[in-house]
Design a protein around this motif. Structure first.
Motif, mmCIF file in Angstrom:
data_model
loop_
_atom_site.group_PDB
_atom_site.id
_atom_site.type_symbol
_atom_site.label_atom_id
_atom_site.label_comp_id
_atom_site.label_asym_id
_atom_site.label_seq_id
_atom_site.Cartn_x
_atom_site.Cartn_y
_atom_site.Cartn_z
ATOM 1 N N SER A 27 -52.387 -59.008 -33.026
ATOM 2 C CA SER A 27 -51.583 -60.016 -32.340
ATOM 3 C C SER A 27 -52.195 -60.507 -31.030
ATOM 4 O O SER A 27 -52.176 -61.697 -30.743
ATOM 5 C CB SER A 27 -50.185 -59.468 -32.080
ATOM 6 O OG SER A 27 -50.257 -58.274 -31.314
ATOM 7 N N PHE A 28 -52.760 -59.614 -30.211
ATOM 8 C CA PHE A 28 -53.262 -60.018 -28.903
ATOM 9 C C PHE A 28 -54.774 -59.851 -28.749
ATOM 10 O O PHE A 28 -55.334 -60.183 -27.704
ATOM 11 C CB PHE A 28 -52.563 -59.208 -27.796
ATOM 12 C CG PHE A 28 -52.937 -57.752 -27.797
ATOM 13 C CD1 PHE A 28 -54.019 -57.297 -27.061
ATOM 14 C CD2 PHE A 28 -52.218 -56.838 -28.546
ATOM 15 C CE1 PHE A 28 -54.364 -55.956 -27.064
ATOM 16 C CE2 PHE A 28 -52.557 -55.503 -28.553
ATOM 17 C CZ PHE A 28 -53.638 -55.055 -27.814
ATOM 18 N N LEU A 29 -55.436 -59.336 -29.761
ATOM 19 C CA LEU A 29 -56.856 -59.022 -29.650
ATOM 20 C C LEU A 29 -57.673 -59.871 -30.608
ATOM 21 O O LEU A 29 -57.444 -59.870 -31.816
ATOM 22 C CB LEU A 29 -57.091 -57.533 -29.936
ATOM 23 C CG LEU A 29 -58.539 -57.044 -29.819
ATOM 24 C CD1 LEU A 29 -59.069 -57.246 -28.403
ATOM 25 C CD2 LEU A 29 -58.635 -55.572 -30.222
ATOM 26 N N ASN A 30 -58.650 -60.600 -30.039
ATOM 27 C CA ASN A 30 -59.545 -61.436 -30.824
ATOM 28 C C ASN A 30 -60.987 -60.973 -30.642
ATOM 29 O O ASN A 30 -61.358 -60.448 -29.580
ATOM 30 C CB ASN A 30 -59.436 -62.906 -30.415
ATOM 31 C CG ASN A 30 -58.040 -63.450 -30.597
ATOM 32 O OD1 ASN A 30 -57.318 -63.011 -31.487
ATOM 33 N ND2 ASN A 30 -57.648 -64.385 -29.758
ATOM 34 N N LEU A 31 -61.793 -61.206 -31.674
ATOM 35 C CA LEU A 31 -63.202 -60.825 -31.654
ATOM 36 C C LEU A 31 -64.065 -62.072 -31.553
ATOM 37 O O LEU A 31 -63.747 -63.112 -32.134
ATOM 38 C CB LEU A 31 -63.550 -60.065 -32.936
ATOM 39 C CG LEU A 31 -65.037 -59.761 -33.184
ATOM 40 C CD1 LEU A 31 -65.540 -58.716 -32.197
ATOM 41 C CD2 LEU A 31 -65.256 -59.301 -34.619
#
Length: 777
Positions: A679-683
């Protein structure tokens, strides 16, 4: 054992582990049920063309429900996380988040409503003209998993034979017949229900532009007759019998009322003022202003109101007026109402209810930052705004700020940077000029004046005073295109103090950057027009989106030409004793975003810029040159330490501080793969490339001038980053390493053979950690 076999073994075990994870999902399937792995549609009709079959197959598959569990490389890790996580006792906490936010609930065969899907297939087919369509299904169970195949026999697709429109003598029929040449319903085109709906909407939009305020697309019916000719239909467009009488007539504007200080909490009192006529002023042409406290000058509505008394109603002017009132920036709520005054004369009055923002606001902002040159710092801004400064929706803003950047570690001595400054600006919601500027855009064109001052101190080196001022115009053609033209922008930079240490460095004959360092602390006078243009559709929900910004910056072009300035021949001209800069600068920033799926995209950027000094200048002013490196550029190199060209910054080891490397030509390209993990973590996985070069050769910076071999001097870096999306801000961390170093010898610039994560010194010299707010592009 060599490293390669070890890596292969690790890869093999990783793949085997993932395979086991995938297989283990089936052990959670309830007895008598199956894990649903998806469905496919097979078109059982060879009479259709390949294009028809593929189009119909894709459309039918998109309608099927439910969708199976998401896969990654053929596996279902999110489903596995859901299965292995026990049921949480509360609807919050880590276990709940892991199971229901990271994990994904299983989709079983029992969740699939096959009869419903068969109806969907047949209804969708009929809507596309396959009136005799039929469908069946097969289930293909295997190892507690099941796939469903739907077999579809569409048969012949019906096409349009002819289209007829109303033939009566009513005003409504006449207006519809005026636009039949633009109909979406074409003879011999396949029957398509979506096209029929769009035709109704097209007619409605056109009627709204011609006074039919009360008309609605549901007042239209398009009758379909398939009995006359085999596999063809006749379409008859007509108004429904029960269409309201008001919807059949055109309406004009009678009076316009503007309540400039409407209060939602006191709406009853506000409306009573209008009805009573108290404090109602006839401004002009049947336009009435209700502003008891005289907060606004009526002239602000000159460029906002598109309706005039006697005008035929049209939706475009309706929306333009609302948009312009909103874009004045002074009103937080804008709504309108059309009130029928005389149904026999087909007239109504227009009421605009405007609720102003609080005119005055004071805001304190704090900012923390870090860059790859081992600097961290902070900034404090105090902003004061007035949204109605001269009672004409003018925006006045004043800012006081102070900032500090200080070094933590690194190979150079700490030279902290302190900045203190102020900026004031006044923006009018109109073009102030000796010529008439016309814009039919929904956005109000603006005139802006800005004044600023900054005091900058770099400890142990120098202090500078920077004065700037500008006057210009801002306008938007539409939501996608924006222009910013500064008729005149003036910058004056003068040093206050220069330390003995800095003087020694810039006068040292062995210092290769001495000449460039002297230009940093020279007095500078820059004046001329600056124009920028922005096009972007990145806010639209499209697969392919673009962003482009072009800049043209000119300084003293006419002044230098008229005065005959020629610095190369010793004819350097001054104004008040200060040599002025003469140059032409242009920069172009192009970005392309490709949406791969709902959770990933590919972002690319290319920047090209040229800054050419001539006439009164041999070199570009330092503040107007290009720089690369850092958190928003080539992230594998420290900010402003790369280039120019193949110049080797290690030659400056005798200087105890970082010196910004600048150039007159800039090329930069970036590509970044972005994927949402949770939900809050992108790579982010990225590759950056680019460099800067000089136009004029500098003996102290060999390799810095542009040449035919410039492509061999491109720096390349790559890395991985995480983006923490907290809604109100995005915190970005990028870790990058250099892959190609332009100041190495030719043929040795690719540095793959130097990569050694086990070496502490290599990590110190090559691992660049960038912490920033927001995406780099």
């Amino acid at each position: 054992m060599s490293k390669l076999p070890q890596q292969l073994n690790k890869a093999f075990f990783a793949v085997a582990a993932l395979f086991l994870v995938s297989c283990s999902n089936t052990k959670f399937v309830p007895q008598g049920d199956y894990l649903y792995t998806g469905a496919s549609v097979k078109i059982m009709d060879d009479s259709l063309s390949k294009t028809q079959r593929n189009t119909l197959k894709k459309e039918l598959e998109e309608t099927l429900t439910p969708k199976p569990n998401a896969t990654f490389l053929g596996l279902r890790p999110k489903l596995y996380i859901y299965n292995i996580t026990s049921e949480p006792k509360k609807e919050k906490g880590f276990k709940y988040w892991l199971k229901y936010k990271v994990g994904e609930k299983p989709v079983y065969l029992s969740d699939v409503d096959i009869p419903f899907n068969l109806d969907l297939i047949e209804n969708t087919g009929e809507n596309r003209g396959y009136f005799n369509i039929s469908a069946s299904f097969d289930t293909l169970p295997k190892n507690k998993k099941v796939k469903i195949d739907y077999n579809v026999s569409p048969r012949t697709q019906y096409v349009i034979n002819q289209v007829t429109f109303p033939v009566d003598s009513s005003v409504l029929a006449k207006e519809i017949n005026k636009i039949t040449n633009k109909t979406l319903l074409k003879a011999n085109a396949p029957f398509n229900l979506d096209v029929i709906k769009k035709e109704r909407e097209r007619i409605d939009v056109t009627l709204k532009e011609n006074g039919f305020y009360y008309f609605d697309p549901n007042n239209l019916i398009i009758q379909v007759d398939s009995t006359e000719i085999k596999h063809k239909v006749n379409l008859n467009v007509k108004a429904k019998e029960n269409t309201p009488e008001l919807a059949r007539h055109q309406f004009t504007i009678d009076k316009v009322y503007i309540f400039s200080d409407y209060n939602l909490r006191n709406s009853r009192r506000s409306r009573s003022l209008i009805r009573s006529g108290n404090d109602t002023i006839l401004w002009k042409d049947n336009v009435y202003i209700i502003d008891p406290k005289e907060k606004f000058r009526p002239q602000i509505y000159d460029r906002a109101l598109y309706f005039k008394s006697g005008d035929l109603y049209n939706r475009t002017n309706h929306n333009l007026t609302l948009s312009r009132l909103v874009n004045l920036g002074t009103f937080k709520f804008v709504k309108n109402q059309f009130v029928l005054t005389d149904s026999t004369a087909n007239k109504f009055d227009v009421y605009y209810f405007l609720t102003p923002h609080d005119f005055k606001s004071l805001r304190l902002e704090t900012l923390g930052k870090s860059n790859s040159a081992s600097y961290v710092g902070g900034e404090v801004n105090l902003n004061w705004r007035h949204r109605n400064f001269l009672k004409g929706a003018e925006l006045f803003s004043a800012t006081l700020y102070t900032a500090i950047d200080f070094q933590i570690g690194g190979s150079k001595d700490a030279n902290n940077i302190y900045r203190v400054g102020s900026k004031v600006s006044l923006t009018w919601p109109r073009i102030i000029a000796p010529f008439r500027f016309h814009s039919s855009s929904a956005f109000v064109p603006k005139t802006k004046v800005e004044l600023g001052y900054e005091y900058q101190k770099r400890t142990q080196l120098y202090t500078l005073h920077n004065f700037n001022a500008s006057f210009g115009y801002l306008w938007k053609e539409n939501a996608l295109k924006e222009h910013d033209l500064k008729i005149l922008e003036v910058t004056y930079v003068t040093p206050e103090t220069i330390s003995d240490k800095y003087k020694a460095d810039m006068n040292d004959p062995n210092n290769k950057s001495a000449e460039a360092q002297r230009r940093v602390v020279e007095k500078q006078l820059i004046f001329g027009p600056v124009y920028s243009y922005v096009y972007t559709n990145t806010m639209l929900p499209k697969k392919h989106t673009f962003y482009y910004k072009g800049l043209l910056d000119l300084s003293a072009n006419l002044t230098g030409l008229i005065s005959g300035a020629n610095a190369e021949n010793g004819k350097e001209k001054t104004i008040l004793g200060v040599p002025y800069s003469q140059y032409l600068k242009t920069e172009h920033d192009f970005r392309y975003y490709l949406k791969l799926d709902d959770k990933s995209e590919l972002a690319t950027r290319f920047i090209g810029g040229v800054a050419y000094p001539y006439g009164n200048s041999i070199h570009m002013p330092f503040s107007k040159q290009f720089f690369v490196g850092g958190s928003n550029s080539i992230r594998a190199f420290r900010a402003r330490t790369l280039g120019p060209g193949s110049y080797d910054p290690r030659a400056e080891e005798n200087i105890s501080y970082f010196y910004d490397q600048a150039g007159d030509i800039k090329l930069e390209a970036n590509i970044e793969y972005r994927r949402k993990l949770v939900s809050f973590l992108n790579l982010g996985l990225f590759v950056d490339a680019g460099n800067v070069w000089l136009f004029n050769k500098e003996e102290n910076r060999p390799g810095g001038v542009i040449s035919k071999d410039f492509l061999s001097e491109i720096a390349v870096g790559a890395g991985i980053g995480f983006r923490f999306d907290f809604s109100i801000l995005i915190l970005r961390t990028d870790l990058a390493i250099p892959l190609r170093i332009p100041y190495y010898e030719k043929g040795e610039r690719w540095s793959f053979n130097e990569i050694d994560f086990s070496s502490k010194q290599w990590r110190k010299d090559n691992l660049m950690l960038n912490i920033a707010i927001g995406y780099p592009f």
